[in-house]
Design an enzyme around this catalytic site. Structure first.
Site, PDB file in Angstrom:
ATOM      1  N   ASP A  90      35.344  40.833  33.779  1.00 17.45           N
ATOM      2  CA  ASP A  90      35.377  39.534  33.101  1.00 17.45           C
ATOM      3  C   ASP A  90      35.738  40.023  31.611  1.00 17.45           C
ATOM      4  OD1 ASP A  90      34.894  36.912  32.410  1.00 17.45           O
ATOM      5  OD2 ASP A  90      32.855  37.193  32.443  1.00 17.45           O
ATOM      6  N   LEU A 108      38.381  55.326  50.341  1.00 18.68           N
ATOM      7  CA  LEU A 108      37.919  54.277  49.765  1.00 18.68           C
ATOM      8  C   LEU A 108      38.320  53.138  50.397  1.00 18.68           C
ATOM      9  CD1 LEU A 108      36.540  53.091  47.038  1.00 18.68           C
ATOM     10  CD2 LEU A 108      38.722  53.071  46.159  1.00 18.68           C
ATOM     11  N   HIS A 159      45.094  39.001  31.865  1.00 19.70           N
ATOM     12  CA  HIS A 159      44.989  39.576  33.214  1.00 19.70           C
ATOM     13  C   HIS A 159      45.900  40.651  33.649  1.00 19.70           C
ATOM     14  CE1 HIS A 159      42.336  35.909  33.705  1.00 19.70           C
ATOM     15  NE2 HIS A 159      43.194  35.087  33.464  1.00 19.70           N
TER      16      HIS A 159
HETATM   17  C1  FPP Z   1      37.616  36.634  34.372  1.00 19.63           C
HETATM   18  O1  FPP Z   1      38.061  36.970  33.213  1.00 19.63           O
HETATM   19  C2  FPP Z   1      38.643  37.283  35.185  1.00 19.63           C
HETATM   20  C3  FPP Z   1      39.558  36.839  36.195  1.00 19.63           C
HETATM   21  C4  FPP Z   1      39.233  35.430  36.819  1.00 19.63           C
HETATM   22  C5  FPP Z   1      40.697  37.393  36.899  1.00 19.63           C
HETATM   23  C6  FPP Z   1      40.542  38.931  37.125  1.00 19.63           C
HETATM   24  C7  FPP Z   1      41.655  39.594  37.705  1.00 19.63           C
HETATM   25  C8  FPP Z   1      41.966  40.692  37.250  1.00 19.63           C
HETATM   26  C9  FPP Z   1      41.492  41.645  36.335  1.00 19.63           C
HETATM   27  C10 FPP Z   1      43.306  41.180  37.718  1.00 19.63           C
HETATM   28  C11 FPP Z   1      43.156  41.356  39.282  1.00 19.63           C
HETATM   29  C12 FPP Z   1      44.233  42.161  39.707  1.00 19.63           C
HETATM   30  C13 FPP Z   1      44.727  42.098  41.025  1.00 19.63           C
HETATM   31  C14 FPP Z   1      45.342  43.139  41.602  1.00 19.63           C
HETATM   32  C15 FPP Z   1      44.442  41.332  41.922  1.00 19.63           C
HETATM   33  P1  FPP Z   1      38.137  35.413  32.345  1.00 19.63           P
HETATM   34  O2  FPP Z   1      39.592  35.109  32.439  1.00 19.63           O
HETATM   35  O3  FPP Z   1      37.521  34.416  32.590  1.00 19.63           O
HETATM   36  O4  FPP Z   1      38.011  36.075  30.727  1.00 19.63           O
HETATM   37  P2  FPP Z   1      37.313  35.304  29.697  1.00 19.63           P
HETATM   38  O5  FPP Z   1      35.822  34.903  30.288  1.00 19.63           O
HETATM   39  O6  FPP Z   1      37.278  36.004  28.594  1.00 19.63           O
HETATM   40  O7  FPP Z   1      38.158  34.154  29.441  1.00 19.63           O
END
Ligand code: FPP
Length: 261
Positions: free
Chosen positions: A38, A149, A55
């Site tokens: 997050d 893994l 992201h």
């Molecule tokens: C939440 O942060 C994050 C997500 C909804 C997406 C997580 C995805 C990645 C870290 C990349 C994944 C990689 C692969 C290879 C699939 P948020 O956007 O809600 O953050 P915020 O709360 O600060 O707005």
């Protein structure tokens, strides 16, 4: 005695990253770690960048943490990459998130194959765009013989939906005589979940300071140790991951029993 050993270990804790890795490895690592990644949006906002830039940076962290988890000998790493609720986000963000598995696996899959990592997925495949599904399926196929893994992506995953589907499946099997309702216990029910072939997580990490589960592995996390950090996912480094595992190693897990029982 155990506590004295822990104090001794803390006082003599290794300082370099290499030493810490070796020390953590020798102290019994969790078999399964789940992460709620997050804070990507906030990371980008702080830099006046579009949310998707967060992201993208988060994807790079996935690569680094996967390498470290593999090196530590962790059995499974489940990453919450997209929830069933994330479809509510603006289309451009959803489209971007759905393109990340392709980008990630496009460059990282050969290394995963070579490093004995097995890619898996939990979540509803049906609603994923064909290009996302193709990348995931290919990675699952190409790594299916690997024994190291398990890199498990939770993609279009929602725990309540998973539990309801499992209940429906149980009812169907009871009606058709495959299952006797009286023989349904926790182990049998677990086998109806998307994680049927996996052990429950030992450790849950959530970044960015949010202290909630957000519909993630509600059944599977019943006895899991939780570790929260204010660090935003794109800033989450090897040191943070080690800190979480070290904290886990200093916890006493009792599973409802008493210490030492
Ligand atoms: C939440 O942060 C994050 C997500 C909804 C997406 C997580 C995805 C990645 C870290 C990349 C994944 C990689 C692969 C290879 C699939 P948020 O956007 O809600 O953050 P915020 O709360 O600060 O707005």
């Amino acid at each position: 005695m155990l506590n004295k050993l822990k104090i001794w270990k803390t006082q003599n804790a290794p300082s370099t990253l290499r030493d810490r890795i070796d020390f953590v490895k020798s102290s019994g690592v969790p078999a399964h770690i789940a992460i709620i990644m997050d804070g990507n949006g906030r990371w980008a906002k702080k830099r006046a960048m579009p949310r998707v830039a967060g992201h993208h940076e988060g994807m790079k962290v996935v690569r680094r943490i996967t390498r470290l988890a593999n090196e530590l000998g962790i059995g499974a790493l489940t990453l919450y990459a997209f929830s069933t609720e994330n479809w509510k986000r603006p289309k451009n963000e959803v489209d971007y998130l759905m393109q990340l598995p392709e980008e990630f696996l496009g460059s990282f899959l050969p290394e995963l194959v070579k490093e004995n990592v097995r890619v898996q997925m939990i979540g509803y495949k049906e609603k994923l765009p064909p290009h996302t599904l193709k990348a995931i399926n290919r990675a699952i196929e190409d790594t299916k013989e690997n024994t190291g893994l398990v890199l498990n992506f939770a993609l279009n995953y929602g725990s309540r939906a998973e539990i309801i589907d499992a209940v429906k499946h149980v009812l169907k099997d009871c009606q058709s005589g495959i299952l006797n309702a009286n023989s349904l216990d926790e182990e049998a029910f677990s086998s109806y979940l998307m994680t049927s072939k996996m052990a429950d997580p030992d450790l849950l990490i959530r970044t960015s300071g949010e202290i909630r589960l957000s519909n993630f592995m509600l059944w599977q996390l019943a006895y899991t140790e939780f570790w929260f950090t204010n660090v935003l996912w794109p800033d989450f480094g090897e040191e943070d991951f080690l800190e979480a595992v070290e904290a886990y190693q200093n916890r006493q897990r009792r599973f409802g029993g008493l210490e030492g029982s």
